[in-house]
Motif scaffolding. Sequence first.
Motif, mmCIF file in Angstrom:
data_model
loop_
_atom_site.group_PDB
_atom_site.id
_atom_site.type_symbol
_atom_site.label_atom_id
_atom_site.label_comp_id
_atom_site.label_asym_id
_atom_site.label_seq_id
_atom_site.Cartn_x
_atom_site.Cartn_y
_atom_site.Cartn_z
ATOM 1 N N ARG A 77 0.817 -1.214 0.000
ATOM 2 C CA ARG A 77 0.000 0.000 0.000
ATOM 3 C C ARG A 77 0.849 1.261 0.000
ATOM 4 O O ARG A 77 0.443 2.311 -0.463
ATOM 5 C CB ARG A 77 -0.900 0.015 1.233
ATOM 6 N N THR A 87 0.208 10.906 0.663
ATOM 7 C CA THR A 87 -1.058 11.618 0.445
ATOM 8 C C THR A 87 -0.774 13.041 0.022
ATOM 9 O O THR A 87 0.091 13.707 0.598
ATOM 10 C CB THR A 87 -1.883 11.616 1.750
ATOM 11 N N LYS A 91 -5.690 13.040 -1.417
ATOM 12 C CA LYS A 91 -5.742 11.746 -2.108
ATOM 13 C C LYS A 91 -4.487 10.937 -1.766
ATOM 14 O O LYS A 91 -3.375 11.443 -1.831
ATOM 15 C CB LYS A 91 -5.852 11.938 -3.625
ATOM 16 N N TRP A 93 -1.937 7.990 -2.732
ATOM 17 C CA TRP A 93 -1.465 7.351 -3.966
ATOM 18 C C TRP A 93 -0.699 6.076 -3.637
ATOM 19 O O TRP A 93 0.254 6.109 -2.856
ATOM 20 C CB TRP A 93 -0.551 8.297 -4.743
ATOM 21 N N SER A 94 -1.086 4.964 -4.248
ATOM 22 C CA SER A 94 -0.369 3.701 -4.036
ATOM 23 C C SER A 94 0.818 3.650 -5.001
ATOM 24 O O SER A 94 0.826 4.344 -6.022
ATOM 25 C CB SER A 94 -1.301 2.524 -4.306
ATOM 26 N N GLU A 97 -0.352 3.135 -8.563
ATOM 27 C CA GLU A 97 -0.910 4.293 -9.268
ATOM 28 C C GLU A 97 0.186 5.276 -9.663
ATOM 29 O O GLU A 97 0.155 5.844 -10.762
ATOM 30 C CB GLU A 97 -1.919 5.016 -8.371
ATOM 31 N N LEU A 493 -5.041 -3.171 -5.394
ATOM 32 C CA LEU A 493 -6.223 -2.323 -5.362
ATOM 33 C C LEU A 493 -7.455 -3.197 -5.588
ATOM 34 O O LEU A 493 -7.415 -4.128 -6.388
ATOM 35 C CB LEU A 493 -6.135 -1.276 -6.476
ATOM 36 N N SER A 494 -8.548 -2.877 -4.929
ATOM 37 C CA SER A 494 -9.786 -3.618 -5.144
ATOM 38 C C SER A 494 -10.336 -3.205 -6.513
ATOM 39 O O SER A 494 -9.905 -2.202 -7.085
ATOM 40 C CB SER A 494 -10.790 -3.285 -4.055
ATOM 41 N N GLU A 497 -11.505 0.272 -6.380
ATOM 42 C CA GLU A 497 -10.409 1.248 -6.363
ATOM 43 C C GLU A 497 -9.786 1.371 -7.743
ATOM 44 O O GLU A 497 -9.405 2.447 -8.183
ATOM 45 C CB GLU A 497 -9.337 0.801 -5.364
ATOM 46 N N LYS A 498 -9.678 0.220 -8.438
ATOM 47 C CA LYS A 498 -9.091 0.226 -9.780
ATOM 48 C C LYS A 498 -9.942 1.051 -10.729
ATOM 49 O O LYS A 498 -9.433 1.823 -11.528
ATOM 50 C CB LYS A 498 -9.016 -1.205 -10.306
ATOM 51 N N ALA A 500 -11.984 3.427 -9.955
ATOM 52 C CA ALA A 500 -11.862 4.837 -9.610
ATOM 53 C C ALA A 500 -10.528 5.378 -10.128
ATOM 54 O O ALA A 500 -10.465 6.460 -10.713
ATOM 55 C CB ALA A 500 -11.950 5.002 -8.098
ATOM 56 N N ALA A 501 -9.446 4.575 -9.939
ATOM 57 C CA ALA A 501 -8.118 5.020 -10.375
ATOM 58 C C ALA A 501 -8.101 5.187 -11.886
ATOM 59 O O ALA A 501 -7.558 6.153 -12.409
ATOM 60 C CB ALA A 501 -7.063 4.014 -9.936
#
Length: 511
Positions: A77, A87, A91, A93-94, A97, A493-494, A497-498, A500-501
């Motif tokens: 993460r 952050t 937001k 960021w992983s 991403e 990422l779930s 989340e994916k 959304a990303a």
Amino acid sequence: MDRIIGIDLGTTNSVVAFTDPNGVTEVIAGKDGDRIVPSVVYFPQGGDPVVGTAAKQYAVVEPDRVAKLFKRGMGERTFQPDGSPFTVDGKTWSPEELSSLVLRKLVQMAEEHFGEPVRRAIITVPAYFGEPERAATRSAGELIGLDVLRILNEPTAAAFAHGLEHAGQPGRVLVFDLGGGTFDVTIMDVGADGALEVVGTGGDRRLGGADFDQLIYEQMEQTVSKAGGNLAADPWTKADAYAKAEEVKKELSSLDSSTRPITAGGRPVMFSLSRAEFEGLIKQQLQAVGDITLYTLENADVAPADITTVLMVGGSSRIPAFHTLLADTCGREPTFSRNLDEDVARGAAVLATKLGGELNPRSQLAAIPPPVDTASHALGVTVLVDERLGTERNSIVIPAGTAIPVSREETYQTAAANQKQINVRLNEGDDEDLEFVRELGSSIGTFTRPVPKGHPIRVEMSYTADQLIRVKAFDGQDGTFLCEFEVERKSNLSDLEKKAARSFLASVDVK
Ligand code: AMP
């Protein structure tokens, strides 16, 4: 023409290259002429993210808005040393991403170069990356709509680019890759037909140029504090000192000493470091690199004297102390590439065109078999060893270092009387102790009838050239199929989340 590009997504720097059908490879430069793109992302307030050299410069001015070294946290993460998430403007960021933003920049460079969209790529990763890190890398590409044809090991790409496969002589190659954030050592066999096969890998995910910068920075801190100042007093002075530490380090690869003025508390202080002092500072890392190299050779059952070529890759392999170390270890002078920083991307590009089937059959490259990769980590299943105590351990089916594609099978036995079901659990890692391996997936199989204790179960495991892992279990007595599963290239990422990303990334333009 649907071009396939090769991408070296590095910890500190990234490179994109393309090989034409005649086998000629070129590294693609950005509008600014830069061929090497620092893997750094800057988030300006209210503006689109900036990737590359400009972002690296902002690290000095607005360090809190700049993300770097995120590849170290790939598959996790976060990547920050203190474990906190990165952050900015609310937001988080992983690493995945952030990597996708770097990929976006590289793809944009290629698209501008060719004047048409680029949709497919091969991306390289360190050989020791496990399944979650590889999955995260693939997912970083997918987040920006890139079709990632293959995840290729960096040292394999480097050897391929260096032409070791068409040197005409079979031999053993040691690829020594010391970059900005990671150290990777790989032993490869070169066959008489030029086929490259990885026979051993080792490394340290948290050892590289950034650590040397840190050690020089700490020296600078001492110098400044002796002069009554404090380098860490504000983030700007600190970031400026880090940038100077890197300059000093690089200069010491060609000069005996290096001097820089550093500012602390509004006053300039001179900082000098000799090459000998620098080598003293990195003594622990030199020792670790030497130990890991020897250990990797030993594990691969290769005597140092059997190494026919030592190929130095990665920016930090320019440090002379490492040449001496390798020369002493293997008893031969290391080989350097003219394109030390570009070899990995070049190799990926060559393979991309080869796999894409667009290579002119008369070109020299067409005759060479694609490189053979190996499983960098062992794959095994969980077995019960003591029914009474419930003790379980990891039983290895595919050992680390096995050339892929590979299929292996192993027979196990049921643990209880009248057993109706089995739970097949797949692990990644060399250890027998389940605490030190990662479970990658599992599936439950049901027998056609309750079976007695000691009933055989046949487990088949395959690892494809695309690095997909499949597991199947059968009743060992009558061959009935029990269960199967494929390790999903699970991103960290779930799906939500994916999604959304993906939509977020589609709306941002990378500068
Ligand atoms: P890479 O990840 O392979 O791009 O390597 C980048 C790392 O190499 C960074 O830590 C750089 O500071 C380091 N590097 C680049 N050039 C030199 C040099 N001449 N001497 C020492 N380190 C270098």
